[in-house]
Design an enzyme around this catalytic site. Structure first.
Site, mmCIF file in Angstrom:
data_model
loop_
_atom_site.group_PDB
_atom_site.id
_atom_site.type_symbol
_atom_site.label_atom_id
_atom_site.label_comp_id
_atom_site.label_asym_id
_atom_site.label_seq_id
_atom_site.Cartn_x
_atom_site.Cartn_y
_atom_site.Cartn_z
ATOM 1 N N GLY A 15 37.755 33.586 47.704
ATOM 2 C CA GLY A 15 37.873 35.303 47.400
ATOM 3 C C GLY A 15 37.237 35.982 48.196
ATOM 4 N N ASP A 78 42.961 28.503 50.203
ATOM 5 C CA ASP A 78 43.332 27.384 50.993
ATOM 6 C C ASP A 78 42.654 26.292 50.884
ATOM 7 O OD1 ASP A 78 46.610 27.701 50.743
ATOM 8 O OD2 ASP A 78 46.127 28.452 52.534
ATOM 9 N N GLY A 113 31.730 30.719 49.719
ATOM 10 C CA GLY A 113 31.713 30.221 47.629
ATOM 11 C C GLY A 113 31.355 28.899 47.612
ATOM 12 N N THR A 115 34.219 27.265 49.844
ATOM 13 C CA THR A 115 34.236 27.526 50.544
ATOM 14 C C THR A 115 33.394 26.061 51.539
ATOM 15 O OG1 THR A 115 34.977 28.596 50.743
ATOM 16 C CG2 THR A 115 34.497 27.822 52.437
ATOM 17 N N ILE A 137 30.361 37.828 44.790
ATOM 18 C CA ILE A 137 30.410 38.437 43.740
ATOM 19 C C ILE A 137 29.649 37.394 42.840
ATOM 20 C CG2 ILE A 137 31.904 40.224 44.548
ATOM 21 C CD1 ILE A 137 33.090 39.821 41.900
ATOM 22 N N ASP A 138 29.826 36.051 42.813
ATOM 23 C CA ASP A 138 29.691 35.722 41.644
ATOM 24 C C ASP A 138 28.157 34.749 41.082
ATOM 25 O OD1 ASP A 138 32.472 35.826 41.049
ATOM 26 O OD2 ASP A 138 32.548 34.172 41.112
ATOM 27 N N HIS A 182 33.273 34.223 37.331
ATOM 28 C CA HIS A 182 34.288 32.691 36.965
ATOM 29 C C HIS A 182 33.251 32.293 35.672
ATOM 30 C CE1 HIS A 182 34.715 28.842 38.839
ATOM 31 N NE2 HIS A 182 36.207 29.109 38.142
ATOM 32 N N GLU A 233 33.350 37.294 32.019
ATOM 33 C CA GLU A 233 34.852 36.469 31.955
ATOM 34 C C GLU A 233 34.688 35.052 31.583
ATOM 35 O OE1 GLU A 233 36.833 36.239 35.810
ATOM 36 O OE2 GLU A 233 35.917 35.512 36.839
HETATM 37 O O1 F6P Z 1 34.761 34.467 42.974
HETATM 38 C C1 F6P Z 1 35.220 35.788 42.919
HETATM 39 C C2 F6P Z 1 35.918 35.616 41.896
HETATM 40 O O2 F6P Z 1 35.994 36.959 42.226
HETATM 41 C C3 F6P Z 1 35.749 35.421 40.285
HETATM 42 O O3 F6P Z 1 34.843 36.652 39.708
HETATM 43 C C4 F6P Z 1 36.574 35.238 39.743
HETATM 44 O O4 F6P Z 1 36.849 34.687 38.708
HETATM 45 C C5 F6P Z 1 37.640 35.401 41.136
HETATM 46 O O5 F6P Z 1 37.225 34.403 41.758
HETATM 47 C C6 F6P Z 1 39.438 35.147 40.344
HETATM 48 O O6 F6P Z 1 40.054 34.949 41.405
HETATM 49 P P1 F6P Z 1 40.810 35.789 42.510
HETATM 50 O O7 F6P Z 1 40.532 37.185 43.180
HETATM 51 O O8 F6P Z 1 41.723 34.772 43.339
HETATM 52 O O9 F6P Z 1 42.102 35.765 41.331
#
Ligand code: F6P
Length: 303
Positions: A15, A78, A113, A115, A137-138, A182, A233
């Site tokens: 992300g 990916d 991250g 990654t 960001i997490d 996450h 979340e």
């Molecule tokens: O890992 C960063 C993050 O923004 C998480 O906080 C969230 O759960 C996830 O990525 C969302 O993923 P995507 O952008 O693939 O919807």
């Protein structure tokens, strides 16, 4: 550039977050200005490495990107060992290594991250030299205190909570705000604390719906006729019967409905979602990303 000058590759994967461009700029400027290296940016994460899609980074491509959100290289989720190609899932590690050698790279910087795990896989299974830079960001990369992207995301969520206060107070409502993160609660805990949320719900501490209900009712009785509930979340209930039965419902959607039902108070949900990953990085993220990017080159023993 001399004949024996080295080359370095760079990619951003997973992300996006704020500070990626500052990190790319830090790596590339240190490599070019200090060591006269050539810098190759692979496009769209590990997919670009596998497909040999890249651009040379220098001069104009590095100018004006310090303050830009997102990543100029593009990103994707990916994974090199499990990449969908048409209707198949393919292991592209050998391809990635072949492209690395074809470009005569001396090292590859992977910024990400989750990654980090994919980068370690490449390190173990190939002869590539890999440097990783932690971002998310997490704020959940093992061994780090702060990852770049986190500070800006906390600011965005805090501002959202600040803004929700006035409308919550005017309408005497309970405002549930869903914060990304996450499976971790760093972002929610930090923005909830900074924004003065009345209840903070994080995955690390499974919630008891009755405790939250009591706290909202008690505030209401004390003439605090509004409340802010910050929910990660990944939040989960203590009691399995509170797990949403509709699989499309997030924890925050479920909690919002249940709190409205149990308290009788007017309740609304705001989901911050990808807004938290957008826009210009904070000063702290620019600085952290620049320092990490620069050190990736100046501290790397193979270069
Ligand atoms: O890992 C960063 C993050 O923004 C998480 O906080 C969230 O759960 C996830 O990525 C969302 O993923 P995507 O952008 O693939 O919807």
């Amino acid at each position: 550039m001399s004949n024996d000058s080295k080359s370095i590759g760079i990619l951003t994967a997973g992300g996006d977050c704020q500070g990626l461009n500052a990190a790319i700029r830090g790596v590339a400027k240190a490599a070019i200005n200090q060591y006269d290296m050539e810098v190759i940016g692979f496009l769209d994460g590990f997919r670009g490495l596998a497909e040999n899609r890249y651009e040379r980074l220098a001069g104009d491509s590095l100018s004006g990107i310090l303050t830009l959100g997102g990543t100029i290289l593009g990103t994707s989720r990916d994974k090199p060992h499990k990449m969908s190609v048409g209707d198949k899932v393919v292991d592209t590690i050998a391809q990635a290594e072949a492209n690395y050698h074809k470009l005569h790279l001396d090292a590859l910087v992977c910024i990400g991250g989750g990654t980090q795990k994919n980068a370690v896989r490449l390190l173990k299974k190939t002869n590539m030299k890999i440097i990783t830079l932690p971002k998310t960001i997490d704020n959940d990369v093992w061994g780090t205190d702060d990852c770049f992207g986190y500070d800006t995301a906390v600011e965005i969520a805090t501002e959202a909570i600040d803004r929700l206060h006035s409308t919550a107070s005017s309408h005497h409502r309970v405002m549930v705000v869903e914060v990304m993160g996450h499976n971790t609660g760093w972002l929610t805990a930090a923005s909830g604390l900074a924004g003065g949320a009345d209840v903070i719900v994080i995955p690390e501490i499974p919630y008891d719906i009755n405790v939250i209900k009591k706290s909202l009712i008690s505030r209401n009785r004390k003439s605090k006729r509004f409340s802010i509930v910050a929910v990660a979340e990944g939040a989960r209930p203590k009691d399995d019967s509170e797990i949403p039965t509709d699989f499309e419902d997030s924890a925050a959607v479920h909690l919002t409905h249940r709190l409205a039902e149990l308290t009788g108070l007017e309740t609304r949900l705001t989901s911050l979602g990808h807004v938290m990953r957008g826009g210009t990085p904070s000063a702290a993220d620019r600085i952290l990303a620049t320092k990490l990017g620069t050190k990736a080159v100046t501290r790397f023993p193979y270069l």
